[in-house]
Enzyme design. Structure first.
Site, PDB file in Angstrom:
ATOM      1  N   GLU A 255      31.437  34.054  10.550  1.00 57.99           N
ATOM      2  CA  GLU A 255      32.607  34.754  10.016  1.00 57.99           C
ATOM      3  C   GLU A 255      32.541  36.245  10.343  1.00 57.99           C
ATOM      4  O   GLU A 255      33.550  36.866  10.710  1.00 57.99           O
ATOM      5  CB  GLU A 255      32.700  34.528   8.505  1.00 57.99           C
ATOM      6  CG  GLU A 255      33.039  33.087   8.148  1.00 57.99           C
ATOM      7  CD  GLU A 255      33.007  32.818   6.657  1.00 57.99           C
ATOM      8  OE1 GLU A 255      33.974  32.237   6.144  1.00 57.99           O
ATOM      9  OE2 GLU A 255      32.007  33.180   6.005  1.00 57.99           O
TER      10      GLU A 255
ATOM     11  N   GLU B 151      28.573  24.270   6.001  1.00 59.12           N
ATOM     12  CA  GLU B 151      29.016  24.284   4.602  1.00 59.12           C
ATOM     13  C   GLU B 151      29.126  22.882   3.999  1.00 59.12           C
ATOM     14  O   GLU B 151      28.809  22.672   2.822  1.00 59.12           O
ATOM     15  CB  GLU B 151      30.351  25.024   4.484  1.00 59.12           C
ATOM     16  CG  GLU B 151      30.249  26.537   4.544  1.00 59.12           C
ATOM     17  CD  GLU B 151      30.045  27.094   5.934  1.00 59.12           C
ATOM     18  OE1 GLU B 151      29.887  28.324   6.067  1.00 59.12           O
ATOM     19  OE2 GLU B 151      30.066  26.304   6.904  1.00 59.12           O
TER      20      GLU B 151
ATOM     21  N   ARG C  45      25.870  21.676   2.846  1.00 52.93           N
ATOM     22  CA  ARG C  45      25.327  22.476   1.746  1.00 52.93           C
ATOM     23  C   ARG C  45      26.131  22.303   0.455  1.00 52.93           C
ATOM     24  O   ARG C  45      25.785  22.885  -0.577  1.00 52.93           O
ATOM     25  CB  ARG C  45      25.346  23.972   2.112  1.00 52.93           C
ATOM     26  CG  ARG C  45      24.628  24.347   3.394  1.00 52.93           C
ATOM     27  CD  ARG C  45      23.145  24.136   3.319  1.00 52.93           C
ATOM     28  NE  ARG C  45      22.462  24.739   4.463  1.00 52.93           N
ATOM     29  CZ  ARG C  45      21.243  24.410   4.863  1.00 52.93           C
ATOM     30  NH1 ARG C  45      20.563  23.488   4.194  1.00 52.93           N
ATOM     31  NH2 ARG C  45      20.692  24.992   5.912  1.00 52.93           N
TER      32      ARG C  45
END
Length: 263
Positions: free
Chosen positions: A113, A133, A136
């Protein structure tokens, strides 16, 4: 003794910032994001381009998951964290100064990002990309759904997040996550040297032209065609009547300017 996340120095009109948390693979906690925000909120007026480097083997491994685990934030708390990332990264992308990110090793999650907010990305051959993500149990919060998805397409971003796979530098380069790849047989120059060379070249452009390029193009891309064309015309009218224009056009007319040709 507090160690600052960013080390900063200047080389002429080039600002150089270095992510300085190598032991944590330059992971981003709240204090780190606040330092990035502060730097890009107060760029000295003589700076014409910025190079973003990183200490250690990795550019940035993303959100500091240990801090996130230890904080046990509420939904509102984490919304504010996301908004802080958005503010900081918006200042990189829309601050009017070209930013060149020099990548190596992990460019993962929030690190991708951060890199996506830069205008030019120069990568070492060791660079790899991932959005883990899904594995996780979290979701992107630093702008990937806007910036990274625009680079690689939303469909590819969905696949990366669902599978958590690691994307190598060759695929990342092909998809636009890196504009240049260094430390290869074809381009043996180091990524840092190449990034600084690009920064010198970019800093030589007319400041108003650079401002228009980095501040308006992505915003225009979010507009309707009619609004975008009008905004483009307005920006062109401002830039084309700027103080630098006549001198640079005169160099072209009198054949002093460089010729556009393949290199």
């Amino acid at each position: 003794m507090t160690t600052h996340y960013l080390k900063t120095h200047e080389t002429g009109t080039i600002g150089v910032i270095t992510l300085n948390r190598a032991k944590k693979r330059n992971a981003l906690d709240e204090a780190a994001v606040a330092e990035i925000d502060a730097y890009f909120s107060n760029i000295p007026s003589h700076i014409r381009a910025i190079v973003m480097l990183a200490e250690g083997e990795h550019f940035c491994a993303g959100l500091d998951l240990k801090e996130h685990h230890d904080q046990e934030r509420s939904a509102v708390d984490f919304l504010r964290v996301c908004q802080a990332w958005h503010r900081a990264f918006d200042k990189i992308q829309h601050g009017g100064i070209p930013v060149i990110a020099c990548l190596q090793g992990a460019v993962v999650g929030g690190g991708l990002e951060l890199a996506s907010a830069a205008h030019i990305r120069v990568a070492d051959s060791s660079t790899y990309f991932s959005l883990p993500e899904g594995t996780r149990g979290i979701f992107t919060g630093g702008g990937a759904t806007v910036r990274t998805a625009k680079i690689i397409t939303p469909n590819r971003m969905v696949e990366m997040m669902l599978t958590g796979r690691v994307m190598g530098i060759e695929e990342g380069h092909r998809l636009g996550l890196a504009h240049y790849v260094c430390n290869t047989a074809e381009n043996p120059v180091s990524a840092r040297d190449f990034a600084m060379e690009l920064a010198e070249r970019v800093a030589g452009n007319a400041p108003l032209s650079n401002y228009a390029i980095v501040s308006s193009i992505n915003r225009i891309a979010d507009m309707s065609a009619t609004d975008g064309l009008f905004a483009e015309g307005l920006m062109a009218a401002v830039v084309q009547t700027g103080a630098d224009v006549q001198g640079r056009l005169n160099d072209f007319v009198t054949k002093k300017a460089h010729k556009i040709k393949p290199t």
